[in-house]
Design an enzyme around this catalytic site. Structure first.
Site, PDB file in Angstrom:
ATOM      1  N   ASN A 200      -7.173   3.578  -0.731  1.00  0.00           N
ATOM      2  CA  ASN A 200      -6.933   5.016  -0.720  1.00  0.00           C
ATOM      3  C   ASN A 200      -7.510   5.543  -2.030  1.00  0.00           C
ATOM      4  OD1 ASN A 200      -5.520   6.737   1.073  1.00  0.00           O
ATOM      5  ND2 ASN A 200      -3.676   5.492   0.822  1.00  0.00           N
TER       6      ASN A 200
ATOM      7  N   CYS B  97       9.473   3.994   3.553  1.00  0.00           N
ATOM      8  CA  CYS B  97       8.849   3.424   2.362  1.00  0.00           C
ATOM      9  C   CYS B  97       9.465   4.148   1.162  1.00  0.00           C
ATOM     10  CB  CYS B  97       7.342   3.639   2.426  1.00  0.00           C
ATOM     11  SG  CYS B  97       6.487   3.106   0.943  1.00  0.00           S
TER      12      CYS B  97
ATOM     13  N   CYS C 200      -4.149   2.587  -8.700  1.00  0.00           N
ATOM     14  CA  CYS C 200      -2.896   3.114  -8.153  1.00  0.00           C
ATOM     15  C   CYS C 200      -2.504   4.426  -8.830  1.00  0.00           C
ATOM     16  CB  CYS C 200      -1.793   2.078  -8.338  1.00  0.00           C
ATOM     17  SG  CYS C 200      -0.153   2.701  -7.935  1.00  0.00           S
TER      18      CYS C 200
ATOM     19  N   CYS D 257       5.395   3.932 -13.078  1.00  0.00           N
ATOM     20  CA  CYS D 257       5.321   2.467 -13.082  1.00  0.00           C
ATOM     21  C   CYS D 257       4.632   2.012 -14.357  1.00  0.00           C
ATOM     22  CB  CYS D 257       4.547   1.957 -11.871  1.00  0.00           C
ATOM     23  SG  CYS D 257       4.485   0.139 -11.785  1.00  0.00           S
TER      24      CYS D 257
ATOM     25  N   CYS E  53       0.832   5.491  -2.326  1.00  0.00           N
ATOM     26  CA  CYS E  53       1.768   5.343  -3.437  1.00  0.00           C
ATOM     27  C   CYS E  53       1.476   6.297  -4.598  1.00  0.00           C
ATOM     28  CB  CYS E  53       1.664   3.897  -3.886  1.00  0.00           C
ATOM     29  SG  CYS E  53       2.504   3.464  -5.365  1.00  0.00           S
TER      30      CYS E  53
ATOM     31  N   GLY F  71       6.654   2.540  -8.171  1.00  0.00           N
ATOM     32  CA  GLY F  71       7.369   1.618  -9.039  1.00  0.00           C
ATOM     33  C   GLY F  71       7.249   0.163  -8.659  1.00  0.00           C
ATOM     34  N   GLU F  72       7.586  -0.691  -9.605  1.00  0.00           N
ATOM     35  CA  GLU F  72       7.555  -2.142  -9.405  1.00  0.00           C
ATOM     36  C   GLU F  72       8.998  -2.634  -9.239  1.00  0.00           C
ATOM     37  OE1 GLU F  72       5.716  -4.766  -8.730  1.00  0.00           O
ATOM     38  OE2 GLU F  72       7.495  -5.964  -9.045  1.00  0.00           O
TER      39      GLU F  72
ATOM     40  N   SER G 132       1.137  -8.148  -4.048  1.00  0.00           N
ATOM     41  CA  SER G 132      -0.101  -7.387  -4.186  1.00  0.00           C
ATOM     42  C   SER G 132      -1.123  -8.270  -4.890  1.00  0.00           C
ATOM     43  CB  SER G 132       0.154  -6.119  -5.000  1.00  0.00           C
ATOM     44  OG  SER G 132       1.055  -5.294  -4.305  1.00  0.00           O
ATOM     45  N   LEU G 133      -2.013  -8.846  -4.115  1.00  0.00           N
ATOM     46  CA  LEU G 133      -2.952  -9.829  -4.678  1.00  0.00           C
ATOM     47  C   LEU G 133      -4.245  -9.141  -5.121  1.00  0.00           C
ATOM     48  CD1 LEU G 133      -2.925 -12.881  -5.176  1.00  0.00           C
ATOM     49  CD2 LEU G 133      -4.086 -13.174  -2.979  1.00  0.00           C
ATOM     50  N   HIS G 134      -4.963  -8.570  -4.175  1.00  0.00           N
ATOM     51  CA  HIS G 134      -6.132  -7.709  -4.413  1.00  0.00           C
ATOM     52  C   HIS G 134      -7.361  -8.395  -5.005  1.00  0.00           C
ATOM     53  CE1 HIS G 134      -3.547  -4.477  -3.247  1.00  0.00           C
ATOM     54  NE2 HIS G 134      -2.834  -4.503  -4.353  1.00  0.00           N
TER      55      HIS G 134
ATOM     56  N   GLU H 156       8.772   9.783  -4.549  1.00  0.00           N
ATOM     57  CA  GLU H 156       8.283   9.982  -3.189  1.00  0.00           C
ATOM     58  C   GLU H 156       8.896   8.980  -2.215  1.00  0.00           C
ATOM     59  OE1 GLU H 156       4.079   9.491  -3.394  1.00  0.00           O
ATOM     60  OE2 GLU H 156       3.843  11.035  -4.926  1.00  0.00           O
TER      61      GLU H 156
ATOM     62  N   CYS I  41      -1.838  -0.759 -12.708  1.00  0.00           N
ATOM     63  CA  CYS I  41      -2.927  -1.169 -11.815  1.00  0.00           C
ATOM     64  C   CYS I  41      -3.931  -0.011 -11.723  1.00  0.00           C
ATOM     65  CB  CYS I  41      -2.385  -1.519 -10.440  1.00  0.00           C
ATOM     66  SG  CYS I  41      -1.065  -2.763 -10.535  1.00  0.00           S
TER      67      CYS I  41
END
Ligand code: SAH
Ligand code: SF4
Length: 350
Positions: A293, A105, A119, A112, A336, A162-163, A217-219, A91, A116
């Site tokens: 999301n 983006c 995600c 991935c 994502c 993806g990472e 990406s802390l979260h 995407e 997570c």
């Protein structure tokens, strides 16, 4: 099959001179790829017919076949689902802003491996790395689309599927080509790489002497909470991650952005806000707060606005700068991995 967007200018030169063509032909092809951004080899008009025929026979101009193209009702967000030659789906999202920025983006992997929990891409698992050309061509495609409307691509964020740091070499090559004046010419400061926190690669990236923006990406601000959301935290816990961020800031002089998807009752609680404040106090950084999301594979919900405001108020007492980001393109699954997940569920991809 050789993919033209995978080649460096040197490799392209070697290819055409190997065919008995003069080296300047490679520069001409390069211009068609990155400046005119033609979608068809036959449109490379200043090339002799025999060279065009050979290119068409032995190389592939585009690795991206449009599987879906979706327009958000906000009028400023467009999302593409692309099918790669081996059938993988990735995407890309284009976002327009009132100040004139046009941000692509783009994805760096099909799927991935980081898992997570919230995600959609993580929920699919890992399929494969993308090549540098498959990464760059997404930006070329979106830039071409914009130019067809008299607009210009100004920014690129590596925040799709993806990472990026798990696919380090190809991503670095892609960044160089996005940035090169004879490539897409996107300034390094207009390119952002977002990572889940692969510590050795963050340090290596800091040593590249680039001016690319880094987002983490802390979260969550405690190891217990972060490990529950982001399995990678068990390998590289917060202390090591923050050390790597400090190293990046020292080496580059650039501030780091921390991403925080606000999940109701999970990481939007006062304890997490205080923990985050203490963790980041005094660091050259910015926090982006993004209400979650919701995705099919995770029960979490976005935080209410009053919770968001309370979270911000606590951060302010620590002097940690932050912004609440608007979620874009919810109606077109612009988050994502969400469009691909939706398409796989409904099996209606043509
Ligand atoms: N793998 C990289 C970059 C791609 S994800 C990374 O994780 O940083 C881009 C951003 O979207 C990350 O900050 C990620 O945590 C966030 N994200 C993923 N799923 C989300 C969701 N359902 N709601 C809000 N943000 C999400
Ligand atoms: Fe991978 Fe990033 Fe999604 Fe985590 S948030 S699973 S690292 S794409």
């Amino acid at each position: 099959m050789i993919q033209l967007y995978d080649l460096t200018l040197d490799e392209l030169t070697a290819l055409v001179t190997g065919w008995g063509q003069p080296a300047y032909r490679a520069r001409q092809i390069w211009q068609w790829l990155y400046v005119q951004k033609v979608a068809d080899i036959q449109d490379m008009r200043n090339l002799p017919a025999d060279l065009r025929a050979r290119l068409a026979q032995e190389t592939r101009l585009s690795a991206l076949e449009v599987a879906r193209e979706l327009y958000s009702a906000d009028g400023q967000t467009v999302k593409w689902l692309f099918r790669l030659p081996d059938g993988q789906l990735i995407e890309s999202v284009l976002m327009g802003y009132a100040d004139g920025r046009r941000t692509a983006c783009i994805s760096t992997q099909a799927g991935c491996a980081m898992g997570c929990v919230f995600c959609a891409t993580g929920q699919m698992g890992f399929a494969r790395h993308l090549s540098s050309g498959e990464i760059v061509e997404q930006a070329v495609f979106l830039a071409r689309w914009l130019e067809g409307r008299g607009e210009r691509l100004s920014n690129v964020v590596l925040m799709g599927m993806g990472e990026p740091l798990h696919n380090y070499e190809q991503v670095l090559t892609a960044i160089q080509r996005l940035n090169a004046p004879e490539g897409l010419g996107i300034g390094q400061r207009h390119i952002t790489l977002s990572t889940v926190g692969l510590v050795p690669q963050i340090r290596r990236f800091a040593d590249e002497n680039l001016q690319v923006k880094l987002a983490i990406s802390l979260h969550a601000a405690t190891d217990e909470e972060r490990s529950a959301l982001l399995p990678v935290n068990r390998r590289w816990p917060l202390r090591e991650l923050l050390d790597a961020c400090r190293y990046y800031i020292d080496k580059t002089g650039r501030r780091v952005t921390f991403e925080w998807a606000l999940i109701a009752g999970q990481n939007d609680v006062p304890e997490q806000a205080h923990a985050l404040g203490s963790l980041l106090q005094g660091l050259l950084c910015h926090v982006n707060l993004i209400p979650l999301n919701p995705t099919g594979g995770y029960a979490g919900q976005p935080s209410d606005p009053d919770r968001v405001a309370a979270f911000q108020a606590i951060l302010a007492t620590y002097g940690v700068r932050n912004t609440v980001r608007v979620r874009r393109g919810i109606d077109i699954n612009a988050g994502c991995g969400q469009l691909k997940a939706e398409v796989i569920r409904s099996r209606d991809v043509r």
